[in-house]
Scaffold this active site. Structure first.
Site, mmCIF file in Angstrom:
data_model
loop_
_atom_site.group_PDB
_atom_site.id
_atom_site.type_symbol
_atom_site.label_atom_id
_atom_site.label_comp_id
_atom_site.label_asym_id
_atom_site.label_seq_id
_atom_site.Cartn_x
_atom_site.Cartn_y
_atom_site.Cartn_z
ATOM 1 N N ARG A 63 28.496 29.676 44.811
ATOM 2 C CA ARG A 63 29.851 29.235 45.562
ATOM 3 C C ARG A 63 29.999 30.038 46.981
ATOM 4 O O ARG A 63 30.293 29.437 47.948
ATOM 5 C CB ARG A 63 31.115 29.730 44.916
ATOM 6 C CG ARG A 63 31.227 28.841 43.615
ATOM 7 C CD ARG A 63 32.531 28.905 42.774
ATOM 8 N NE ARG A 63 33.745 28.690 43.667
ATOM 9 C CZ ARG A 63 35.028 29.011 43.120
ATOM 10 N NH1 ARG A 63 35.285 29.728 42.360
ATOM 11 N NH2 ARG A 63 36.006 28.629 44.184
ATOM 12 N N GLN A 93 46.355 29.257 47.021
ATOM 13 C CA GLN A 93 45.582 29.167 45.914
ATOM 14 C C GLN A 93 43.970 29.109 46.035
ATOM 15 O O GLN A 93 43.238 29.522 45.006
ATOM 16 C CB GLN A 93 45.846 28.206 44.722
ATOM 17 C CG GLN A 93 47.474 27.836 44.823
ATOM 18 C CD GLN A 93 47.610 26.627 43.835
ATOM 19 O OE1 GLN A 93 47.728 26.607 42.692
ATOM 20 N NE2 GLN A 93 47.854 25.741 44.637
ATOM 21 N N ASP A 96 38.528 30.424 49.309
ATOM 22 C CA ASP A 96 37.441 30.508 50.344
ATOM 23 C C ASP A 96 38.451 31.122 51.730
ATOM 24 O O ASP A 96 39.137 31.705 51.654
ATOM 25 C CB ASP A 96 37.115 29.377 50.931
ATOM 26 C CG ASP A 96 38.674 28.079 51.215
ATOM 27 O OD1 ASP A 96 39.119 28.507 52.132
ATOM 28 O OD2 ASP A 96 38.741 27.421 50.234
ATOM 29 N N HIS A 111 44.783 33.981 44.579
ATOM 30 C CA HIS A 111 44.116 33.845 43.391
ATOM 31 C C HIS A 111 42.841 34.593 43.866
ATOM 32 O O HIS A 111 41.508 34.482 43.327
ATOM 33 C CB HIS A 111 43.577 32.349 43.074
ATOM 34 C CG HIS A 111 44.606 31.664 42.348
ATOM 35 N ND1 HIS A 111 44.794 30.151 42.414
ATOM 36 C CD2 HIS A 111 45.651 32.104 41.511
ATOM 37 C CE1 HIS A 111 45.857 30.065 41.552
ATOM 38 N NE2 HIS A 111 46.466 31.242 41.133
ATOM 39 N N CYS A 119 35.592 46.322 41.829
ATOM 40 C CA CYS A 119 34.870 46.830 40.907
ATOM 41 C C CYS A 119 36.227 47.423 39.732
ATOM 42 O O CYS A 119 37.215 47.905 39.987
ATOM 43 C CB CYS A 119 34.553 48.400 41.232
ATOM 44 S SG CYS A 119 33.885 49.605 40.031
ATOM 45 N N CYS A 122 36.902 51.286 38.899
ATOM 46 C CA CYS A 122 37.533 52.115 39.934
ATOM 47 C C CYS A 122 38.493 51.612 40.946
ATOM 48 O O CYS A 122 39.154 52.412 41.555
ATOM 49 C CB CYS A 122 36.314 53.035 40.544
ATOM 50 S SG CYS A 122 35.659 52.266 42.002
ATOM 51 N N GLY A 183 47.285 19.765 49.861
ATOM 52 C CA GLY A 183 46.095 19.769 48.944
ATOM 53 C C GLY A 183 46.353 20.551 47.887
ATOM 54 O O GLY A 183 45.323 20.992 47.190
ATOM 55 N N SER A 185 47.422 20.190 43.515
ATOM 56 C CA SER A 185 47.756 19.220 42.617
ATOM 57 C C SER A 185 48.716 19.262 41.787
ATOM 58 O O SER A 185 49.361 18.605 40.838
ATOM 59 C CB SER A 185 46.349 18.990 41.739
ATOM 60 O OG SER A 185 46.060 20.304 41.011
HETATM 61 ZN ZN LIG Z 1 33.667 51.186 41.196
#
Ligand SMILES: [Zn+2]
Length: 243
Positions: A63, A93, A96, A111, A119, A122, A183, A185
């Site tokens: 992606r 949402q 990109d 999102h 990570c 941590c 855009g 839905s």
């Molecule tokens: Zn970490």
């Protein structure tokens, strides 16, 4: 003499705006789409992503590579103009970076962000760019772990930490303000219901020529592809914001 109160403008956007740049989306999946080649319930699922670590990173690496090959479209650029002109708040949402590449100063990505990693051990978050994830070489920059590195995207069954901020923004709109939805839905977040309850003037563009189930919930509806619809949307927003 007192100045007229400044109207606020919020743009709430979803995958349709990026689909017009050629990015495949969950909703438009089919044929050669990445979304058709992987099971989203497996590769976008917080409950099982660690068991499917290699597959998850393979999907998100592809992606990112796909994102690196597309460009913002006229709808992204018009949104950035609204940010400059009207201090518009850009809530999306989408994961990109097409608004940023069109020049946006600040975008609320509810999102998450495809070109970043997080990570889970941590809490470190870092920019990763468009390249493939390499488990043999990539490490968390803070704790050095590998198996806890997750794309910084909100998966199914994962809390969305920015939702509270998004709801605060949407619920603070008054009847002086303007809400534009582009855009989206309405399947993930109920945009029709949001518009019905919102005292602001509401505008919907799904960037497709077809009608959408939320059309009746909005004051203005302008459908059509980005290149054709962006100047019309811009004229409407200008009229509403400067009235
Ligand atoms: Zn970490």
């Amino acid at each position: 003499m007192t100045a007229a109160p400044q109207r606020r403008l919020i743009l709430f956007s979803g995958s349709g705006i990026s689909a017009d740049s050629g990015l495949d989306t969950f909703r438009t999946s089919g044929g050669e789409s990445l979304w058709a080649q992987y099971d989203p319930e497996v590769v976008c699922n917080f409950d099982c992503w660690e068991e499917n670590f290699v597959l998850v990173h393979d999907f998100y690496s592809k992606r990112r590579e796909e994102l690196g090959k597309v460009a913002p479209n006229p709808a992204h650029f018009v949104a950035v103009d609204w940010e400059k002109r009207y201090n518009a708040e850009l809530i999306t949402q989408n994961v990109d970076d097409l608004f940023e590449r069109a020049g946006a100063r600040y975008v609320m990505h509810v999102h998450g962000f495809l070109t970043a990693m997080r990570c889970v051990a941590c809490g470190a978050q870092w920019y990763f760019g468009y390249r493939r994830f390499d488990p043999a070489a990539d490490r968390c920059p803070k704790c050095g772990r590998v198996e806890t590195i997750k794309p910084n995207v909100v998966f199914f069954n994962e809390p969305a930490p920015r939702y509270a901020e998004m709801w605060r923004s949407l619920e603070s709109l008054t009847d002086e303000d303007v809400l534009v939805a582009i855009g989206t839905s309405g399947l993930v977040l109920p945009i029709g219901q949001i518009a019905r309850r919102c005292p602001a003037t509401t505008v919907l563009s799904n960037l497709q020529s077809a009608e959408s189930p939320s059309d009746d919930d909005f004051d203005y509806v302008l459908h059509g592809h980005a290149a054709e619809i962006a100047p019309k949307l811009d004229a409407l927003i200008k009229a509403l914001m400067e009235s």
